[in-house]
Design a protein around this motif. Sequence first.
Motif, short mmCIF file in Angstrom:
data_model
loop_
_atom_site.label_atom_id
_atom_site.label_comp_id
_atom_site.label_asym_id
_atom_site.label_seq_id
_atom_site.Cartn_x
_atom_site.Cartn_y
_atom_site.Cartn_z
N GLY A 16 0.82 -1.21 0.00
CA GLY A 16 0.00 0.00 0.00
C GLY A 16 0.85 1.26 0.00
N LEU A 17 1.84 1.33 0.88
CA LEU A 17 2.71 2.51 0.94
C LEU A 17 3.57 2.63 -0.31
N GLY A 18 4.06 1.51 -0.80
CA GLY A 18 4.87 1.54 -2.02
C GLY A 18 4.07 2.01 -3.22
N GLY A 19 2.85 1.48 -3.36
CA GLY A 19 1.98 1.89 -4.47
C GLY A 19 1.59 3.35 -4.37
N TRP A 20 1.27 3.80 -3.14
CA TRP A 20 0.89 5.20 -2.93
C TRP A 20 2.05 6.13 -3.26
N SER A 21 3.26 5.79 -2.79
CA SER A 21 4.41 6.68 -3.04
C SER A 21 4.76 6.73 -4.53
N ALA A 22 4.64 5.60 -5.24
CA ALA A 22 4.91 5.60 -6.69
C ALA A 22 3.87 6.44 -7.42
N GLN A 23 2.60 6.30 -7.02
CA GLN A 23 1.55 7.10 -7.65
C GLN A 23 1.77 8.58 -7.39
N TRP A 24 2.14 8.94 -6.17
CA TRP A 24 2.40 10.34 -5.85
C TRP A 24 3.54 10.89 -6.69
N ALA A 25 4.62 10.11 -6.82
CA ALA A 25 5.78 10.57 -7.60
C ALA A 25 5.41 10.75 -9.08
N VAL A 26 4.57 9.89 -9.62
CA VAL A 26 4.16 10.01 -11.02
C VAL A 26 3.24 11.21 -11.21
N GLU A 27 2.28 11.41 -10.30
CA GLU A 27 1.31 12.50 -10.46
C GLU A 27 1.91 13.88 -10.18
N HIS A 28 2.82 13.97 -9.25
CA HIS A 28 3.35 15.27 -8.86
C HIS A 28 4.71 15.58 -9.49
N GLY A 29 5.28 14.63 -10.17
CA GLY A 29 6.56 14.84 -10.82
C GLY A 29 7.70 14.93 -9.82
N THR A 30 8.83 14.44 -10.21
CA THR A 30 9.99 14.45 -9.33
C THR A 30 11.09 15.34 -9.87
N ASN A 31 11.32 15.29 -11.18
CA ASN A 31 12.34 16.12 -11.83
C ASN A 31 13.68 16.09 -11.11
N PHE A 32 14.21 14.89 -10.92
CA PHE A 32 15.52 14.74 -10.29
C PHE A 32 16.61 15.41 -11.11
N ASP A 33 16.42 15.46 -12.43
CA ASP A 33 17.45 16.01 -13.31
C ASP A 33 17.10 17.42 -13.80
N ALA A 34 16.22 18.12 -13.12
CA ALA A 34 15.73 19.42 -13.59
C ALA A 34 16.82 20.48 -13.59
N VAL A 35 16.76 21.32 -14.61
CA VAL A 35 17.62 22.49 -14.74
C VAL A 35 16.72 23.70 -14.62
N ARG A 36 17.07 24.64 -13.77
CA ARG A 36 16.23 25.83 -13.53
C ARG A 36 16.93 27.09 -14.02
N VAL A 37 16.15 27.93 -14.71
CA VAL A 37 16.59 29.26 -15.14
C VAL A 37 15.45 30.21 -14.78
N GLY A 38 15.58 30.90 -13.66
CA GLY A 38 14.48 31.74 -13.16
C GLY A 38 13.27 30.86 -12.89
N PRO A 39 12.09 31.25 -13.40
CA PRO A 39 10.91 30.42 -13.17
C PRO A 39 10.80 29.22 -14.12
N TRP A 40 11.68 29.16 -15.10
CA TRP A 40 11.65 28.09 -16.09
C TRP A 40 12.41 26.86 -15.59
N SER A 41 11.89 25.68 -15.88
CA SER A 41 12.61 24.44 -15.55
C SER A 41 12.48 23.48 -16.72
N ALA A 42 13.50 22.65 -16.88
CA ALA A 42 13.52 21.66 -17.96
C ALA A 42 14.23 20.41 -17.46
N SER A 43 13.90 19.31 -18.09
CA SER A 43 14.58 18.04 -17.82
C SER A 43 15.34 17.66 -19.08
N PRO A 44 16.63 17.99 -19.15
CA PRO A 44 17.38 17.75 -20.38
C PRO A 44 17.52 16.28 -20.76
N PHE A 45 17.32 15.38 -19.81
CA PHE A 45 17.48 13.96 -20.11
C PHE A 45 16.15 13.26 -20.37
#
Length: 191
Positions: A16-45
């Motif tokens: 239950g906790l594993g499924g909930w945490s995976a669903q949360w990460a998919v719905e809310h986005g994680t962007n571990f590789d995000a690059v930020r420029v002011g308010p803009w963000s991108a995931s180059p990979f």
Amino acid sequence: MRLLLSILVVCAIALGLGGWSAQWAVEHGTNFDAVRVGPWSASPFSGTPEADPYAKARRAKLAQLTLGGGEGIVFQAETDALGNRLRRECEYRLSGRTPVSRVFTLSAHTDEGQLILPESGRPGWLTSNSILRSEDNSFEIAVGPEARAGNWLATLGQGPYILTLALYDTPASAITGAAGLELPTILPDGC
């Protein structure tokens, strides 16, 4: 019997906790590789095999195609330069430049990823070859529900939205950091 029941309860909690945490990460986005420029963000990979698996799952859920590493990069902004959430009923002014690219598009999307289309029959996006520019190649774009002279992107309706700036065939797609990138500023212009 008690041991078997304990094992089943522990497994149910873990699943239950594993499924909930995976669903949360998919719905809310994680962007571990995000690059930020002011308010803009991108995931180059995002379009490469090195992409974050949760980001891949989110894009698959939203049915979004990604650009490959050499094809381009997509920046998104949810806030203005002051850190306030972008609202469809408010007016904003984008000004500045973009990194060198063959073509870029600017569009507004709901939080669910749907393109915000104006009722006037106009397209719901702007492209680099259809905007007016200054002599120094900079531009200014009005974003909001009220039509403006010059460059205007409609954001009809109410509620939050996301601005998406896609740069195609650009050296910026190979970035691993934000050093040297110049993206348009997003300033509030009334609400």
